[in-house]
Design a protein around this motif. Structure first.
Motif, short mmCIF file in Angstrom:
data_model
loop_
_atom_site.label_atom_id
_atom_site.label_comp_id
_atom_site.label_asym_id
_atom_site.label_seq_id
_atom_site.Cartn_x
_atom_site.Cartn_y
_atom_site.Cartn_z
N PRO A 81 0.78 -1.23 0.00
CA PRO A 81 0.00 0.00 0.00
C PRO A 81 0.82 1.29 0.00
N SER A 89 -14.73 -20.93 4.73
CA SER A 89 -14.04 -19.74 5.26
C SER A 89 -14.71 -19.23 6.52
N TYR A 102 -9.03 -10.58 -5.95
CA TYR A 102 -8.76 -10.05 -4.61
C TYR A 102 -9.89 -10.43 -3.65
N ASP A 103 -11.13 -10.22 -4.09
CA ASP A 103 -12.27 -10.52 -3.22
C ASP A 103 -12.32 -12.00 -2.87
N GLU A 123 -11.60 -13.30 0.96
CA GLU A 123 -12.87 -13.61 1.62
C GLU A 123 -12.70 -14.23 3.02
N PRO A 124 -11.80 -15.23 3.18
CA PRO A 124 -11.64 -15.78 4.53
C PRO A 124 -11.23 -14.71 5.55
N VAL A 127 -14.34 -12.49 6.20
CA VAL A 127 -15.39 -13.13 6.99
C VAL A 127 -14.95 -13.27 8.43
N GLN A 128 -13.67 -13.60 8.62
CA GLN A 128 -13.16 -13.80 9.97
C GLN A 128 -12.77 -12.49 10.64
N VAL A 176 -8.19 -3.29 5.95
CA VAL A 176 -8.28 -3.46 4.50
C VAL A 176 -6.89 -3.43 3.87
N ALA A 177 -6.05 -2.49 4.31
CA ALA A 177 -4.71 -2.38 3.74
C ALA A 177 -3.87 -3.62 4.03
N GLU A 189 -5.00 -6.45 1.85
CA GLU A 189 -4.53 -6.30 0.48
C GLU A 189 -3.07 -6.71 0.36
N ALA A 190 -2.26 -6.30 1.35
CA ALA A 190 -0.84 -6.66 1.33
C ALA A 190 -0.68 -8.17 1.45
N SER A 201 -1.74 -9.88 -1.90
CA SER A 201 -0.78 -9.77 -3.00
C SER A 201 0.49 -10.54 -2.69
#
Lengths: 316, 331
Positions: free
Chosen positions: A7, A212, B120-121, B125-126, B129-130, B135-136, B139-140, B143
């Motif tokens: 990021p 999940s 990505y989604d 997802e796990p 959901v958990q 968010v950042a 994402e890291a 990837s």
């Protein structure tokens, strides 16, 4: 891992902007498919025309048209001795038996027709999608109960019920839209959506979501509903047609408490005995044609959307 | 086997019966014994292969271990930081926590991803959901994992849709998704059977590599003995809901004890036209185990079947030496 785009990278784009871009791309590809179909484009053109038609009314009233004469409900043109009067430069579509401008009535009603169609379609599709997805997902006794409710709704002759309803209580535009939305048959839509939901339910990605740790709510709303939305949208278009038509029927019978609508314009014509008089075509024709055209427009857009949503119908 | 601390998953007497002809107001008349009385111990860091022909209950066993379906009977003990927990009867919140420890990789990479979600989604997802990380951070992490499974550069894959990827790439995404919450135990349900032979070894190699790196224990469900041989330390052979033979991979494949395993091995083609092998004939095909007779499940097709087999219940798994167990009266 030093090469990954973290990021803090210079090229980092925030998540919502990526999503917006993806959404825009999806809109563009779907538009390309939709635009291949001349019928859909024609329907969309008609809808846009009616939209502008509706928007033009308040502007005309506040600028060119004198409110006293052109008001769709209470207007009266005293300069014309006999009403109804045929089309003239002052009244492009003539005046009705009560001395009101027909064009103004037509334009004024358009916005209500749109609102009515949209509200009832959204109500119908919301109910149908929830019932379809929930019945398919849970199965068993839930499925049986919900589907029997759907069968009941299919059986209900909703027009007579609407007539009784309007006799018992004050039915304005919003109430009518809700009644039509609830009663006029989420049945068929719910069955179609449920059948689609059944094919989505057994996909391994639903199992993957459960592994999940996703709950029922998560699975229904992030995995099932997005896959049902295209079909729901399609049926929305068809429901709009039905709602506009039902409103016209009820207004024609004079059963609604609506100031002005296309059905009411036909009702006025009938009450004053001009309905079979072809020399007074300007009373009957504009409203009937508007109803027919707007219904046809939504139907045509629906057909074109059907081809976008349903790849089997595509000629490729 | 004695109870040792190294056991990660301990399956005891696991059974799943599916009712036939059950309705809302109707009792089931008979049951399909998809999995019956399975005992299996899986050590930490080990890969166990579960092989058998179609319809023998391999996939049902996998789904029971991930609690996609509820077992009818038996216990599944999972070794966690809080000691041994029985996951066979978990509910609600406990279950959600358990979902972090066990994940699954599906057979069909074309169906195991929601076509309306981006890569990505799907992978996140796990975490989502958990409720792990911001968010950042997610994402890291996503990837990072995509790079680990060989989808480089990750940024060019993150926001694509599944239909834009090839089968091998999708299966790599599925692996990344299974590993994103650092599970201890992964059930892989024929992860390579839908892939082209050319990418199959790549994916198998990747899975082994990840097992070493993240300390993941695999249960491999497969019908391909070559895959099982390549991937697994131990092999369990299943027939009609029962494990008939289990042991170290080479033991089982080189010196099969159970007649079913022998027949299974004789069905593997050998790339040598001059090679002749004694064919082991078994009669008929696999049947549905609907209310099976209380005798050896393999009785109807077994070339060795006789009075002992007919008169007795399904034979127990007995140690034939060196941790090689087989369930047959004729060994």
């Amino acid at each position: 891992m030093s090469t990954i785009s973290s990021p803090v990278d210079a090229t980092y784009i925030p998540l919502w902007r990526v999503r917006l871009r993806l959404f825009w791309r999806a809109v563009k590809t779907n538009w390309a498919m939709f635009a291949e179909n001349p019928i859909g484009l024609f329907g969309l053109g008609l809808i846009i025309f009616f939209g502008l038609f509706a928007l033009a009314h308040p502007i005309l009233i506040s600028t060119v048209w004198e409110a006293k004469i052109y008001d769709p409900v209470n207007g009266f043109d005293i300069e014309i001795p006999y009403h109804p009067s045929p089309p003239s430069a002052k009244h492009l579509l003539g005046t009705d038996p009560m001395g009101r401008d027909v064009l103004s009535q037509l334009m004024f009603s358009t916005r209500y027709e749109f609102a009515l169609g949209m509200i009832s379609a959204i109500v119908t599709v919301l109910i149908a999608t929830s019932i379809g997805a929930i019945a398919a997902y849970y199965g068993g006794i839930t499925d049986i109960l919900l589907m029997r409710i759907v069968d009941l709704v299919i059986m209900i002759p909703y027009l007579p019920i609407l007539i009784v309803m309007s006799a018992l209580m004050r039915v304005g535009m919003i109430e009518l839209a809700l009644f039509i939305g609830i009663l006029s048959g989420f049945g068929g839509t719910a069955i179609v959506i449920k059948s689609q939901a059944l094919t989505v339910k057994v996909k391994p990605y639903i199992e993957a979501a459960r592994i999940s740790g996703g709950g029922d709510f998560h699975i229904i709303f992030t995995h099932m509903v997005p896959n049902l939305l295209p079909i729901a949208l399609l049926y929305m278009m068809f429901v709009v047609t039905g709602a506009i038509f039902s409103e016209a029927v009820l207004s024609f019978f004079g059963l609604t408490e609506i100031d002005m609508s296309w059905g009411l314009m036909i009702n006025t014509t009938q009450v004053f005995g001009y309905i079979m008089r072809f020399d007074a075509w300007y009373l009957l024709l504009p409203a009937s044609l508007a109803i027919t055209l707007l219904c046809a427009a939504f139907y045509m857009v629906g057909r074109a959307l059907d081809e976008v949503v349903n790849p089997r119908l595509r000629e490729r | 086997m004695t109870q040792d601390n190294n056991t990660l998953v301990d399956v005891q007497n696991l059974s799943k019966l599916f009712p036939i002809g059950q309705g809302v107001f109707k009792q089931a008349e008979s049951f399909v014994h998809a999995v019956s009385g399975v005992n299996l111990k899986i050590k930490r860091g080990e890969s166990v292969g579960l092989v058998g022909e179609s319809g023998c209950g391999k996939t049902t066993t996998g789904k029971l271990l991930t609690r996609l379906i509820d077992p009818s009977e038996g216990n599944i003990f999972l070794d966690t930081d809080e000691g041994r927990v029985d996951i066979a009867h978990m509910r609600g919140k406990e279950m959600k926590i358990f979902r972090r420890r066990v994940q699954m990789i599906f057979q069909d990479p074309y169906e195991s991803m929601n076509p309306r979600l981006t890569i990505y989604d799907t992978v996140a997802e796990p975490l989502n959901v958990q409720g792990i990380g911001t968010v950042a951070e997610r994402e890291a992490r996503v990837s990072d994992l995509l790079e680990t499974v060989g989808l480089t550069p990750a940024s060019s894959f993150l926001f694509r849709y599944p239909h834009e990827l090839s089968g091998g790439q999708r299966q790599r995404v599925a692996i990344a998704r299974a590993l994103v919450i650092n599970p201890d135990f992964v059930v892989a349900d024929e992860p390579t059977s839908m892939l082209d032979v050319s990418v199959r070894t790549g994916v198998m190699h990747l899975m082994q590599d990840l097992a070493d790196r993240f300390g993941v224990t695999y249960l491999y469900i497969t019908h391909d003995l070559a895959v099982a041989r390549y991937m697994c330390d131990r092999i369990a052979v299943m027939y009609l809901g029962k494990i008939v033979e289990i042991g170290n991979t080479e033991d089982v494949l080189q010196h099969p004890k159970h007649p079913y395993t022998k027949a299974l091995l004789s069905a593997v083609p050998v790339p040598d036209p001059t090679y002749t092998r004694e064919p082991i004939l078994i009669k008929g095909g696999i049947s549905r185990p609907v209310d099976p007779e209380p005798r050896c499940r393999f009785y109807d097709r077994c070339p060795l079947a006789d009075k002992i087999c007919e008169g007795n219940d399904h034979p127990p798994l007995e140690d034939q030496g060196g941790g090689h167990l087989a369930a047959c009266y004729h060994i």
